[in-house]
Design a protein around this motif. Sequence first.
Motif, mmCIF file in Angstrom:
data_model
loop_
_atom_site.group_PDB
_atom_site.id
_atom_site.type_symbol
_atom_site.label_atom_id
_atom_site.label_comp_id
_atom_site.label_asym_id
_atom_site.label_seq_id
_atom_site.Cartn_x
_atom_site.Cartn_y
_atom_site.Cartn_z
ATOM 1 N N LEU A 26 0.716 -1.165 0.036
ATOM 2 C CA LEU A 26 0.261 0.296 0.198
ATOM 3 C C LEU A 26 0.749 0.902 0.101
ATOM 4 C CD1 LEU A 26 -2.300 -0.959 2.802
ATOM 5 C CD2 LEU A 26 -3.237 -0.717 0.850
ATOM 6 N N LEU A 43 1.495 9.094 0.104
ATOM 7 C CA LEU A 43 0.925 8.408 1.005
ATOM 8 C C LEU A 43 2.451 7.667 1.918
ATOM 9 C CD1 LEU A 43 -1.646 6.498 2.550
ATOM 10 C CD2 LEU A 43 -0.839 5.121 0.479
ATOM 11 N N THR A 73 -2.210 11.416 3.978
ATOM 12 C CA THR A 73 -2.368 11.031 2.062
ATOM 13 C C THR A 73 -3.025 12.373 1.690
ATOM 14 O OG1 THR A 73 -3.583 9.357 0.122
ATOM 15 C CG2 THR A 73 -5.215 10.025 2.109
ATOM 16 N N SER A 75 -4.966 12.143 -0.738
ATOM 17 C CA SER A 75 -5.584 11.600 -1.891
ATOM 18 C C SER A 75 -6.913 12.460 -1.796
ATOM 19 C CB SER A 75 -6.452 9.912 -2.130
ATOM 20 O OG SER A 75 -5.073 9.218 -2.046
ATOM 21 N N ASP A 80 -7.567 5.117 0.574
ATOM 22 C CA ASP A 80 -5.947 4.917 0.994
ATOM 23 C C ASP A 80 -5.979 4.970 2.110
ATOM 24 O OD1 ASP A 80 -6.390 3.931 -1.877
ATOM 25 O OD2 ASP A 80 -4.951 6.025 -2.688
ATOM 26 N N ASN A 83 -6.934 2.231 4.288
ATOM 27 C CA ASN A 83 -6.480 0.941 4.270
ATOM 28 C C ASN A 83 -5.349 0.466 4.693
ATOM 29 O OD1 ASN A 83 -8.747 -0.508 2.890
ATOM 30 N ND2 ASN A 83 -7.709 0.699 0.060
ATOM 31 N N ALA A 84 -4.488 1.516 4.953
ATOM 32 C CA ALA A 84 -3.127 1.653 5.486
ATOM 33 C C ALA A 84 -3.346 1.228 6.624
ATOM 34 C CB ALA A 84 -2.441 2.518 4.807
#
Length: 138
Positions: A26, A43, A73, A75, A80, A83-84
């Motif tokens: 990731l 990220l 991040t 983003s 994202d 998820n990390a």
Amino acid sequence: MTYAVSASLQTAVYGLLQADAALGALVGAAIFDRPPAGSMPGLYVALGPERVREAGDKTAYGAWHEFEVSVVTESAGFLDAKNAAGAISDVLHGADVALGRGVLVGLWFLRARAGLETDGRRRIDLTFRARVEDTVAP
């Protein structure tokens, strides 16, 4: 009380994060003990503040460590980062790892906070609690 195990705990946590394939998929190598100066990846993961309380007794020096691991991040959304953060939680919660000094009694996820930075980046701060004992007798 002892703070002597703190460096060993930090080294172990950093090592666990760097070695995890799911987290690496990731964020790549963007896992920092201290974010470098200059431009940052879109990220990344960074170890953050730590608070320590005494937890020794007549048989051993010990401490409770509460420490943060942050995901940041650029983003537009949190996906994202989440998820990390999930991968970090998977790798650290309940981890059983040897320390260079002392013993890790337990490591648990405690809480998380997600929010926006003033520059528009998204940030998730995960807080973990670790109980350690020193191998040096009181």
